[in-house]
Enzyme design. Structure first.
Site, PDB file in Angstrom:
ATOM      1  N   HIS A 295       1.984   4.381  -2.939  1.00  0.00           N
ATOM      2  CA  HIS A 295       2.021   5.847  -2.803  1.00  0.00           C
ATOM      3  C   HIS A 295       3.287   6.433  -3.426  1.00  0.00           C
ATOM      4  O   HIS A 295       3.253   7.516  -4.015  1.00  0.00           O
ATOM      5  CB  HIS A 295       1.933   6.271  -1.331  1.00  0.00           C
ATOM      6  CG  HIS A 295       0.551   6.315  -0.786  1.00  0.00           C
ATOM      7  ND1 HIS A 295      -0.425   7.152  -1.281  1.00  0.00           N
ATOM      8  CD2 HIS A 295      -0.029   5.621   0.214  1.00  0.00           C
ATOM      9  CE1 HIS A 295      -1.545   6.971  -0.601  1.00  0.00           C
ATOM     10  NE2 HIS A 295      -1.334   6.038   0.306  1.00  0.00           N
TER      11      HIS A 295
ATOM     12  N   HIS B  92       0.838  -1.201   0.000  1.00  0.00           N
ATOM     13  CA  HIS B  92       0.000   0.000   0.000  1.00  0.00           C
ATOM     14  C   HIS B  92       0.878   1.258   0.000  1.00  0.00           C
ATOM     15  O   HIS B  92       0.679   2.164  -0.817  1.00  0.00           O
ATOM     16  CB  HIS B  92      -0.916  -0.019   1.236  1.00  0.00           C
ATOM     17  CG  HIS B  92      -1.766   1.194   1.389  1.00  0.00           C
ATOM     18  ND1 HIS B  92      -3.123   1.170   1.192  1.00  0.00           N
ATOM     19  CD2 HIS B  92      -1.469   2.477   1.720  1.00  0.00           C
ATOM     20  CE1 HIS B  92      -3.619   2.383   1.399  1.00  0.00           C
ATOM     21  NE2 HIS B  92      -2.632   3.195   1.718  1.00  0.00           N
ATOM     22  N   GLU B  93       1.841   1.308   0.912  1.00  0.00           N
ATOM     23  CA  GLU B  93       2.707   2.491   1.017  1.00  0.00           C
ATOM     24  C   GLU B  93       3.630   2.604  -0.194  1.00  0.00           C
ATOM     25  O   GLU B  93       3.890   3.699  -0.690  1.00  0.00           O
ATOM     26  CB  GLU B  93       3.508   2.469   2.317  1.00  0.00           C
ATOM     27  CG  GLU B  93       2.670   2.415   3.585  1.00  0.00           C
ATOM     28  CD  GLU B  93       1.584   3.466   3.684  1.00  0.00           C
ATOM     29  OE1 GLU B  93       1.711   4.557   3.074  1.00  0.00           O
ATOM     30  OE2 GLU B  93       0.572   3.208   4.368  1.00  0.00           O
TER      31      GLU B  93
END
Length: 168
Positions: A148, A144-145
Site C-alpha cells: 500500500h 500487504h501493507e
C-alpha cells in the site's frame, strides 16, 4: 475511543491508493493520534492491518495487528505494531500463495504470492529504529501493507509474477 475516531477507508478508484507514500519526519502527538484512529478503524472493519493511505493519509505508516476475527479466523495473535518508514531488507526464496482480502477492496479475496520470511527495518511510533525477522501470516501482513505504501493494491499484485519483489 468513541466511533467519532473512525476514519473513512479509501476504496478501489481512490487516487491515494495508487501513489507512493511519503516518509514520516516528525514523530509527535499528531502521528500518535493518527495511529490510534487507524487502529480503531482497522479493528472496527475486522482487519489485521491498515496502511495510512487507506485512510487518506499520504504518510509511510501502517499497523499490523493479527488476531483471529471474522475475516481471518485462523490468524495468530500478536500485539498491535505501528510501523513507520518501513523497508524490506531481505526476503526468503520460498514463497507461498494464499488468499488475501483488503479493506480497500471490499468483498473480494485474491490469491497472492508472498515471501514466507522477510527481514525488515522500520521505526516505531517514537522514531526508534527496529530490525525484525518475520515469517508466515505476519510476514504476509507486512508485505500487504508495505505494498500500500508503494501504491500497489491486491488488484495490481495479483497481476505480478511471483518473482516480482519490491525491495527498498
Amino acid at each position: 475511543m468513541s466511533n467519532s475516531g473512525l476514519m473513512p477507508i479509501a476504496t478501489t478508484g481512490d487516487a491515494i491508493l495508487t501513489k507512493a507514500a511519503i516518509a514520516v519526519t516528525v514523530f509527535d502527538d499528531e502521528l500518535a493520534k493518527l495511529a490510534e484512529k487507524m487502529m480503531l478503524t482497522m479493528t472496527t472493519a475486522n482487519g489485521v492491518g491498515i496502511a495510512a493511505p487507506q485512510v487518506f493519509s499520504p504518510l509511510a505508516m501502517f499497523i499490523m495487528a493479527s488476531k483471529p476475527n471474522a475475516r481471518y479466523p485462523l490468524a495468530p495473535r500478536m500485539e498491535p505494531v505501528v510501523v513507520v518508514n518501513p523497508r524490506i531488507i531481505n526476503t526468503s526464496e520460498h514463497m507461498e500463495c494464499a488468499e488475501e482480502g483488503c479493506l480497500s477492496i471490499p468483498s473480494k479475496r485474491l490469491s497472492i504470492w508472498r515471501h514466507q520470511q522477510i527481514t525488515v527495518q522500520y521505526q516505531n511510533i517514537a522514531g526508534k529504529v527496529i530490525h525484525q525477522a518475520l515469517d508466515g501470516f505476519v510476514a504476509r501482513i507486512f508485505q500487504h501493507e508495505y505494498d500500500h505504501l508503494q501504491g500497489i493494491t491486491l488488484l495490481e499484485r495479483s497481476q505480478m509474477p511471483e518473482q516480482t519483489v519490491m525491495l527498498m
